[in-house]
Write an enzyme that holds these catalytic residues in place. Structure first.
Site, short mmCIF file in Angstrom:
data_model
loop_
_atom_site.label_atom_id
_atom_site.label_comp_id
_atom_site.label_asym_id
_atom_site.label_seq_id
_atom_site.Cartn_x
_atom_site.Cartn_y
_atom_site.Cartn_z
CB ALA A 106 -0.93 0.02 1.21
CG PHE A 107 -0.46 5.55 -0.29
CD1 PHE A 107 -1.69 5.15 0.22
CD2 PHE A 107 0.06 6.77 0.13
CE1 PHE A 107 -2.38 5.95 1.12
CE2 PHE A 107 -0.63 7.58 1.02
CZ PHE A 107 -1.85 7.15 1.52
CE LYS A 108 -2.61 5.10 5.22
NZ LYS A 108 -3.56 4.54 4.25
CG ASP A 109 4.73 -0.24 2.45
OD1 ASP A 109 4.69 -0.38 3.68
OD2 ASP A 109 4.28 -1.09 1.65
#
Ligand SMILES: *Cc1c(COP(=O)(O)O)cnc(C)c1O
Length: 456
Positions: A106-109
Site C-alpha cells: 500500500a502507498f503508506k510504505d
C-alpha cells in the site's frame, strides 16, 4: 525550516523536534512556516532517490546524513524497481501511478519506510527511546510495523478495529513476531481507535513519562515523503514543465491529497487535485458545499482504508484556507469538537474537485479497467479512477494514484471479476502464519495499562 502549529499557540520548532511528537502542545498540527520552492528544471531528470533528497532536504534540514537515510529507504529491494513509484499508461493521457509496491503493498510504505530510518537515527543520536502509539484501519498499521520492526529503542503499540480488516490485512499485521511490535485489536471501529489514541495523548503526564510518539497520518515527515511522488508522477506523465497534470486521489484522512496540495504550493503545475471519497463522504461534502461536518461514526465499506468520519490532516489545509490564522482555526475546531459543523464556505477552494464512489461504482470500475486495459486495480484505486474520470479534461493528463495492490482485497476483486487477484511473490501463504494480537476494550485507561507494562 521552522514549523508552526495550526492552532497558533505552540512554540515554533525544527523538524527533528516535531518528528517524534504527535499533536502540538496546543492541540494543533505542525506545518512548515512557509513552503519551499520547487526547481522543476533541475528536478525533472533526477532519479527517485535524488529527487527525494532534493525535496526532503528542504523540509528536514536539521537531519544529519539525510542522504544516507533516503538511499537506504528507497531501494529496489523494498519497492521492486528503482523507479519506486512507476507510472503505467492505460491510454494516452490516462495513467496509474504505482504507489503500492513496498513491503505491505500500500502507498503508506513510501512514507513509512523513511520514517522508520528517521526515527531510529534521531533517537540514537539523542540517546532516547520511543513508544509509538497509533490507530489504523489497516494499511497504516502494517506499513508502520514493517518499517519499525526490530528497530532499536522503539516499541510499537498499534490499535486496529477488531474484525474490521480484510483477512489479508489482519494476517499481514498480526503475523509479525518481532518483540517490539504489539497489536491491540480494539472492540470498535477505526474512529474509536483514533479517539483512544487522542485520549492517551491528552494525558500529558503519561505521554511524557512513557515518551509516546505517533506514526499516523498527522506526522509531518509522512506528508513530506509523499510530496516526492507527486513530482515523480508529474515528470513521468509530461514532456515539459509548461504542461499541467491532474491527480485523482482516493482519500480518507486527507494525508495523501494534502501532500499533492503542498507540491502545488511549492510550484508543481497541478491543474486539479481530484478527491475521491467512498460512502464515508465527509470530504466530498466539504468540497461540494464548503461545510465540514464530521460524522459520529464511519460506515464499513469495501474500500476500508478510506472509512473515516473525520479527516485528521484536513486541519492543515483549513489553516491555509483561514489565511494561517491559528486563533480563527482553534475557535472553529472547538465547535467541531463539541459536535457541530464548521462552515468554511466563504473561503475559496480553488484547484480541487471531488466526488463519491459506492460499492457498485467500485465493482463497475474494477471491471471496466480490467476489460479495457487488462489491468486489475484495488477497490481504493477504483474509487479514485471512478471520480477522476468524471473530472477528466481534454488535453490534461490524468494521473490516478494507486494506493494499494488488489492482492490485499481479494474478496472485492472476486466479486468484481469472478476470480482471485494475483499475489506478489512471498505472500502466497500469509494467512497460514501464526498471529499475535490482544483484544482490548475501546478504553484509554486499559490501553495505558498495557503500554505501561511493556514500554521501551
Ligand atoms: C490510507 C489509505 C487511503 C487514504 O489515504 P489518506 O492519506 O488517509 O487520505 C487510501 N487508500 C489506501 C489503500 C490507503 O491505505
Amino acid at each position: 525550516m521552522e514549523y508552526v502549529s495550526t492552532r497558533g499557540e505552540a512554540p515554533k520548532k525544527r523538524f527533528t523536534e516535531i518528528l517524534l511528537e504527535g499533536l502540538a502542545a496546543d492541540g494543533g498540527l505542525y506545518v512548515p512556516a512557509s513552503y519551499p520552492k520547487a526547481d522543476l528544471e533541475a528536478w525533472r531528470a533526477l532519479s527517485y532517490r535524488n529527487l527525494a533528497f532534493a525535496i526532503l532536504s528542504q523540509f528536514m534540514d536539521d537531519v544529519p546524513d539525510l542522504r544516507r537515510l533516503v538511499d537506504r529507504s528507497y531501494t529496489k529491494a523494498a519497492f521492486g524497481s528503482d523507479d519506486i513509484t512507476p507510472l503505467t499508461t492505460l491510454e494516452p493521457g490516462l495513467h496509474i501511478l504505482g504507489l503500492s509496491n513496498g513491503p505491505t503493498l500500500a502507498f503508506k510504505d513510501v512514507a513509512m519506510q523513511l520514517l522508520g530510518n528517521l526515527f531510529e537515527q534521531v533517537l540514537a543520536r539523542k540517546g532516547e527511546s520511543l513508544n509509538i502509539l497509533g490507530a489504523t484501519s489497516g494499511d497504516t498499521g502494517s506499513a508502520a510495523e514493517y518499517a519499525m520492526r526490530g528497530k532499536r529503542g522503539i516499541q510499537v503499540f498499534m490499535l486496529s478495529p477488531h474484525g474490521r480488516m480484510s483477512a489479508f490485512q489482519r494476517a499481514q499485521m498480526y503475523s509479525l513476531q518481532e518483540a517490539n511490535i504489539h497489536n491491540l485489536a480494539v472492540k470498535g471501529v477505526f474512529d474509536d481507535c483514533q479517539d483512544v489514541v487522542k485520549q492517551v495523548n491528552a494525558d500529558a503526564a503519561f505521554k511524557e513519562q512513557y515518551r509516546i510518539g505517533a506514526v499516523n497520518s498527522i506526522n509531518w515527515a509522512r506528508i513530506a515523503a509523499q510530496v516526492v511522488y507527486y513530482f515523480k508522477g508529474y515528470f513521468a506523465a509530461t514532456k515539459s514543465d509548461s504542461e499541467q497534470v491532474s491527480f485523482a486521489v482516493p482519500s480518507g484522512n486527507f494525508g495523501n491529497i494534502y501532500a499533492g496540495y503542498v507540491a502545488r504550493e511549492m510550484g508543481l503545475p497541478v491543474r486539479k487535485l481530484i478527491l475521491a471519497s467512498n460512502e464515508n463522504d465527509v470530504l466530498d461534502e466539504f468540497f461540494r458545499t464548503g461545510r465540514y461536518r464530521v460524522r459520529k461514526t464511519a460506515a464499513a465499506t469495501s474500500s476500508p482504508s478510506m472509512d473515516i468520519s473525520k479527516a485528521s490532516n484536513f486541519e492543515r489545509y483549513a489553516f491555509d484556507l483561514l489565511e494561517r490564522d491559528g486563533r480563527a482555526l482553534a475557535r472553529r475546531w472547538r465547535s467541531l469538537d463539541s459536535g457541530s459543523e464548521v462552515d468554511l464556505s466563504l473561503v475559496p477552494r480553488a484547484g480541487f474537485a471531488s466526488g463519491r464512489s459506492t460499492h457498485a461504482d467500485r465493482l463497475a470500475t474494477i471491471r471496466s479497467i480490467h476489460s479495457k486495459y487488462g489491468v486489475t486495480i484495488d477497490p481504493h484505486t477504483a474509487d479514485g479512477v471512478k471520480v477522476g474520470l468524471e473530472h477528466r479534461e481534454a488535453g490534461v493528463p490524468l494521473v490516478c494514484m494507486e494506493t494499494a495492490l488488489p492482492a490485499k482485497f481479494a474478496e472485492t476483486i472476486r466479486e468484481a471479476l469472478g476470480r482471485d487477484p494475483a499475489r506478489p511473490a512471498g505472500f502466497e501463504k500469509l494467512e497460514e502464519l501464526p498471529q499475535r494480537f490482544e483484544i482490548i476494550e475501546a478504553d484509554a485507561e486499559a490501553v495505558k495499562r498495557f503500554i505501561a507494562g511493556r514500554a521501551a
